[in-house]
Design a protein around this motif. Sequence first.
Motif, PDB file in Angstrom:
ATOM      1  N   SER A 177      -9.275   4.875   1.395  1.00 53.17           N
ATOM      2  CA  SER A 177      -8.270   3.914   1.853  1.00 53.17           C
ATOM      3  C   SER A 177      -7.244   4.602   2.744  1.00 53.17           C
ATOM      4  O   SER A 177      -6.841   5.727   2.487  1.00 53.17           O
ATOM      5  CB  SER A 177      -7.570   3.292   0.647  1.00 53.17           C
ATOM      6  OG  SER A 177      -6.505   2.489   1.119  1.00 53.17           O
TER       7      SER A 177
ATOM      8  N   ILE B 184      -4.305   3.085   3.361  1.00 50.36           N
ATOM      9  CA  ILE B 184      -3.059   2.339   3.141  1.00 50.36           C
ATOM     10  C   ILE B 184      -1.827   3.248   3.253  1.00 50.36           C
ATOM     11  O   ILE B 184      -0.843   2.906   3.899  1.00 50.36           O
ATOM     12  CB  ILE B 184      -3.099   1.592   1.783  1.00 50.36           C
ATOM     13  CG1 ILE B 184      -3.959   0.332   1.923  1.00 50.36           C
ATOM     14  CG2 ILE B 184      -1.695   1.195   1.322  1.00 50.36           C
ATOM     15  CD1 ILE B 184      -4.081  -0.514   0.678  1.00 50.36           C
TER      16      ILE B 184
ATOM     17  N   ARG C 238       1.255   2.674   5.826  1.00 52.10           N
ATOM     18  CA  ARG C 238       2.434   2.124   5.141  1.00 52.10           C
ATOM     19  C   ARG C 238       3.726   2.437   5.893  1.00 52.10           C
ATOM     20  O   ARG C 238       4.591   1.578   6.039  1.00 52.10           O
ATOM     21  CB  ARG C 238       2.498   2.656   3.714  1.00 52.10           C
ATOM     22  CG  ARG C 238       3.631   2.060   2.911  1.00 52.10           C
ATOM     23  CD  ARG C 238       3.464   2.333   1.436  1.00 52.10           C
ATOM     24  NE  ARG C 238       2.479   1.445   0.822  1.00 52.10           N
ATOM     25  CZ  ARG C 238       1.717   1.790  -0.216  1.00 52.10           C
ATOM     26  NH1 ARG C 238       1.824   2.984  -0.745  1.00 52.10           N
ATOM     27  NH2 ARG C 238       0.857   0.920  -0.711  1.00 52.10           N
TER      28      ARG C 238
END
Length: 342
Positions: free
Chosen positions: A36, A38, A42
Amino acid sequence: MPTTILAIESSCDETAVAILRHDEGRVEVLASEISSQIDIHREFGGVVPELASRNHSLHLRPLIEIALEDAGLKIDDIDAFGATAGPGLASSLLVGNTTAKSLSVATGKPFISVNHMEGHLLSPFLEAPELKSNLALIVSGGHTLLIHMRDFGDYKLLGSTRDDAAGEAYDKVGKMLGLPYPGGPEIEKQALDGSPTAFNFPRSMMKDGLDFSFSGLKTAVLYQLEKLDPEQGRAPSEAIPDLCASFQQAVIDVLVAKTMLAAQQCGEKLISLSGGVSCNKTLRSAMQQTCDQHGFELLIAPPALSTDNAAMIGFVALHSHLRGQHSSLHEDINPNLKLAQA
Ligand code: KG4
Ligand code: ZN
């Protein structure tokens, strides 16, 4: 004879590889790897396409090697290679798609181009004994779709969003409230401490067919923020749980009501729920409760198969392969690939 598929998913910010085996009517996921991104995206508050494709390029080969090792297989044991062709970010799709095509050329095995939304659509059936006709609600970051699935490959579009997708609304409202990306899981967490009736947000297009609209709801949350703190347009931190719970309830009320209406219209007794937003426990239990009341059976993929993953892509590729449906190496990616027609 067992059939073994290797599938790649790289449409957005998850690089994923899975290996599935079909043997005597049963499907087994031998490996499912996800890297991932993310945490990388972010700090920018959303997905940065250049960073996404660069990271897919970095992680894909090691993930393929790990998946093969987990499955105890060599590349020559794979019978066909599947990859997401769309919808998604062009530069990200290209990485996974080109890699699967290259493996297909190198091994002489077929290539299968997969629609990412078909992956979500079939994901609730990955652990079921067989595919069944059903009314499907797919709620992801980019799409909100009501689909009548009559058979594999036979899909009718009954409703979709006119503006923001359900997950997109969660992410945008999360950003407005200063919550980390992606907003969906954060809003769900905050909502646990809030009241779903604290603010009366609009249930857009509730009595208006099977299409959705979530942008008015997003604007209503923004106006409410400005009322709470006219100078900053921000919510005092103690109001955030109530805002999240009330926003979430408005989304869920619309999703559940339209799903019931669609199921009644197409006459299906089985409802399936998929896509990243279907991880939301409040949505899952509201849908389950309403299905029980109306006598519908509900099938939901486990959370690991609801957010983006390659097992769902492999599952579609497997069904195509078993029907002898392969793709040309000339078949290009399509960032706007559609799943079904009305
Ligand atoms: O299906 P998915 O992983 O990727 C796409 O194909 O878009 O869905 C991602 C979306 C994001 O908008 C994310 O905020 C949302 O799913 N999501 C959730 C939850 N977990 C993920 N939304 C609400 N509640 C959750 N628990
Ligand atoms: Zn997805």
